[in-house]
Write a protein that holds these residues in place. Sequence first.
Motif, PDB file in Angstrom:
ATOM      1  N   GLU A 125       0.875  -1.162   0.000  1.00 39.55           N
ATOM      2  CA  GLU A 125       0.000   0.000   0.000  1.00 39.55           C
ATOM      3  C   GLU A 125       0.919   1.220   0.000  1.00 39.55           C
ATOM      4  OE1 GLU A 125      -2.935   1.881   3.242  1.00 39.55           O
ATOM      5  OE2 GLU A 125      -3.409  -0.176   2.652  1.00 39.55           O
ATOM      6  N   ILE A 126       0.819   2.017  -1.057  1.00 41.75           N
ATOM      7  CA  ILE A 126       1.703   3.174  -1.226  1.00 41.75           C
ATOM      8  C   ILE A 126       0.868   4.447  -1.125  1.00 41.75           C
ATOM      9  CG2 ILE A 126       3.357   4.319  -2.748  1.00 41.75           C
ATOM     10  CD1 ILE A 126       3.604   1.515  -4.178  1.00 41.75           C
ATOM     11  N   SER A 127       1.251   5.317  -0.201  1.00 41.12           N
ATOM     12  CA  SER A 127       0.570   6.601  -0.031  1.00 41.12           C
ATOM     13  C   SER A 127       1.529   7.717  -0.401  1.00 41.12           C
ATOM     14  CB  SER A 127       0.109   6.778   1.415  1.00 41.12           C
ATOM     15  OG  SER A 127      -0.805   5.772   1.772  1.00 41.12           O
ATOM     16  N   ASP A 128       1.079   8.586  -1.304  1.00 38.83           N
ATOM     17  CA  ASP A 128       1.864   9.722  -1.770  1.00 38.83           C
ATOM     18  C   ASP A 128       1.059  10.977  -1.449  1.00 38.83           C
ATOM     19  OD1 ASP A 128       3.125  11.735  -3.277  1.00 38.83           O
ATOM     20  OD2 ASP A 128       3.445  10.435  -5.008  1.00 38.83           O
ATOM     21  N   ALA A 129       1.694  11.967  -0.847  1.00 40.73           N
ATOM     22  CA  ALA A 129       0.972  13.186  -0.483  1.00 40.73           C
ATOM     23  C   ALA A 129       0.319  13.844  -1.693  1.00 40.73           C
ATOM     24  CB  ALA A 129       1.918  14.170   0.204  1.00 40.73           C
ATOM     25  N   ALA A 130       0.829  13.588  -2.900  1.00 38.05           N
ATOM     26  CA  ALA A 130       0.291  14.216  -4.114  1.00 38.05           C
ATOM     27  C   ALA A 130      -0.735  13.349  -4.835  1.00 38.05           C
ATOM     28  CB  ALA A 130       1.432  14.543  -5.074  1.00 38.05           C
ATOM     29  N   GLU A 131      -0.921  12.113  -4.417  1.00 35.76           N
ATOM     30  CA  GLU A 131      -1.826  11.208  -5.129  1.00 35.76           C
ATOM     31  C   GLU A 131      -2.683  10.411  -4.161  1.00 35.76           C
ATOM     32  OE1 GLU A 131       0.208   9.769  -9.203  1.00 35.76           O
ATOM     33  OE2 GLU A 131       0.777   8.635  -7.453  1.00 35.76           O
ATOM     34  N   VAL A 132      -3.627   9.723  -4.748  1.00 37.12           N
ATOM     35  CA  VAL A 132      -4.435   8.791  -3.976  1.00 37.12           C
ATOM     36  C   VAL A 132      -3.576   7.565  -3.688  1.00 37.12           C
ATOM     37  CG1 VAL A 132      -6.699   7.688  -3.912  1.00 37.12           C
ATOM     38  CG2 VAL A 132      -6.292   9.551  -5.497  1.00 37.12           C
ATOM     39  N   ARG A 133      -3.933   6.854  -2.662  1.00 37.00           N
ATOM     40  CA  ARG A 133      -3.218   5.639  -2.274  1.00 37.00           C
ATOM     41  C   ARG A 133      -3.261   4.599  -3.393  1.00 37.00           C
ATOM     42  NH1 ARG A 133      -5.873   1.842   2.083  1.00 37.00           N
ATOM     43  NH2 ARG A 133      -7.457   2.207   0.558  1.00 37.00           N
ATOM     44  N   LYS A 134      -2.141   3.876  -3.588  1.00 38.69           N
ATOM     45  CA  LYS A 134      -2.065   2.827  -4.597  1.00 38.69           C
ATOM     46  C   LYS A 134      -1.816   1.482  -3.920  1.00 38.69           C
ATOM     47  CE  LYS A 134       1.374   4.405  -7.043  1.00 38.69           C
ATOM     48  NZ  LYS A 134       2.403   4.675  -8.048  1.00 38.69           N
ATOM     49  N   ILE A 135      -2.369   0.430  -4.512  1.00 45.03           N
ATOM     50  CA  ILE A 135      -2.118  -0.941  -4.071  1.00 45.03           C
ATOM     51  C   ILE A 135      -1.348  -1.641  -5.182  1.00 45.03           C
ATOM     52  CG2 ILE A 135      -3.153  -3.136  -3.372  1.00 45.03           C
ATOM     53  CD1 ILE A 135      -3.760  -0.925  -1.373  1.00 45.03           C
ATOM     54  N   VAL A 136      -0.228  -2.280  -4.819  1.00 49.14           N
ATOM     55  CA  VAL A 136       0.582  -3.023  -5.772  1.00 49.14           C
ATOM     56  C   VAL A 136       0.695  -4.455  -5.257  1.00 49.14           C
ATOM     57  CG1 VAL A 136       2.845  -3.237  -6.867  1.00 49.14           C
ATOM     58  CG2 VAL A 136       1.895  -0.972  -6.413  1.00 49.14           C
ATOM     59  N   GLU A 137       0.274  -5.420  -6.086  1.00 51.49           N
ATOM     60  CA  GLU A 137       0.318  -6.826  -5.691  1.00 51.49           C
ATOM     61  C   GLU A 137       1.039  -7.646  -6.736  1.00 51.49           C
ATOM     62  OE1 GLU A 137      -3.268  -8.580  -3.854  1.00 51.49           O
ATOM     63  OE2 GLU A 137      -4.283  -6.776  -4.572  1.00 51.49           O
ATOM     64  N   GLY A 138       1.588  -8.779  -6.316  1.00 51.52           N
ATOM     65  CA  GLY A 138       2.231  -9.663  -7.270  1.00 51.52           C
ATOM     66  C   GLY A 138       2.883 -10.857  -6.603  1.00 51.52           C
ATOM     67  N   ASP A 139       3.364 -11.752  -7.436  1.00 48.82           N
ATOM     68  CA  ASP A 139       4.048 -12.942  -6.950  1.00 48.82           C
ATOM     69  C   ASP A 139       5.437 -12.585  -6.462  1.00 48.82           C
ATOM     70  OD1 ASP A 139       1.888 -14.545  -7.587  1.00 48.82           O
ATOM     71  OD2 ASP A 139       2.701 -15.141  -9.537  1.00 48.82           O
ATOM     72  N   GLY A 140       5.838 -13.177  -5.352  1.00 59.98           N
ATOM     73  CA  GLY A 140       7.200 -13.061  -4.854  1.00 59.98           C
ATOM     74  C   GLY A 140       7.669 -11.642  -4.639  1.00 59.98           C
ATOM     75  N   VAL A 141       8.993 -11.501  -4.604  1.00 60.60           N
ATOM     76  CA  VAL A 141       9.644 -10.198  -4.460  1.00 60.60           C
ATOM     77  C   VAL A 141      10.774 -10.140  -5.471  1.00 60.60           C
ATOM     78  CG1 VAL A 141       9.024  -9.768  -2.055  1.00 60.60           C
ATOM     79  CG2 VAL A 141      11.069 -11.103  -2.545  1.00 60.60           C
ATOM     80  N   VAL A 142      10.825  -9.087  -6.259  1.00 64.68           N
ATOM     81  CA  VAL A 142      11.788  -8.890  -7.342  1.00 64.68           C
ATOM     82  C   VAL A 142      12.065 -10.196  -8.102  1.00 64.68           C
ATOM     83  CG1 VAL A 142      12.844  -6.788  -6.423  1.00 64.68           C
ATOM     84  CG2 VAL A 142      13.804  -8.983  -5.766  1.00 64.68           C
ATOM     85  N   GLY A 143      10.988 -10.859  -8.500  1.00 65.27           N
ATOM     86  CA  GLY A 143      11.091 -12.058  -9.319  1.00 65.27           C
ATOM     87  C   GLY A 143      11.446 -13.339  -8.590  1.00 65.27           C
ATOM     88  N   GLN A 144      11.485 -13.310  -7.275  1.00 59.68           N
ATOM     89  CA  GLN A 144      11.849 -14.499  -6.506  1.00 59.68           C
ATOM     90  C   GLN A 144      10.770 -14.852  -5.498  1.00 59.68           C
ATOM     91  OE1 GLN A 144      15.616 -13.155  -4.827  1.00 59.68           O
ATOM     92  NE2 GLN A 144      16.718 -14.373  -6.334  1.00 59.68           N
ATOM     93  N   GLN A 145      10.695 -16.151  -5.187  1.00 61.30           N
ATOM     94  CA  GLN A 145       9.827 -16.644  -4.117  1.00 61.30           C
ATOM     95  C   GLN A 145      10.717 -17.427  -3.155  1.00 61.30           C
ATOM     96  OE1 GLN A 145       6.902 -18.640  -6.700  1.00 61.30           O
ATOM     97  NE2 GLN A 145       5.393 -17.203  -5.907  1.00 61.30           N
TER      98      GLN A 145
END
Length: 128
Positions: A53-73
């Motif tokens: 969950e990414i909150s930026d003072a200039a934007e609405v909150r964003k949700i980023v989802e995906g498998d693993g972390v930087v291509g690894q599990q």
Amino acid sequence: MVTKVTSGIQVCVEVTYQSEFSSPHQHHFVFTYKVTIENRSNQTVQLLRRRWEISDAAEVRKIVEGDGVVGQQPILEPGESHSYVSGCNLKSGLGKMNGVFFMEKLFNGSKFEVIIPEFQMIASYFHN
């Protein structure tokens, strides 16, 4: 650095403002963060997915989802750790992130969630 332990899994996050890649006058602020996941439990676990969950003072909150972390599990035996570095671009120099790692205990296949502690992203641009 922020640290949180959930179900025997410790997550530490250290954030760095990347001034050399940022353009404050163009509303482009770059941050990197190093995440270290340490298995303090007595079970072998695997990181399957993540949700940020990414909150930026200039934007609405964003949700980023995906498998693993930087291509690894990564699979972590008891006492092992895994570190990786990733990044985030903000339109303002003020923001925060937090999230969840979705993990599995390999001995029985049970799934569980590990909290990624909230951390602040504040550009050194504002400290001048």
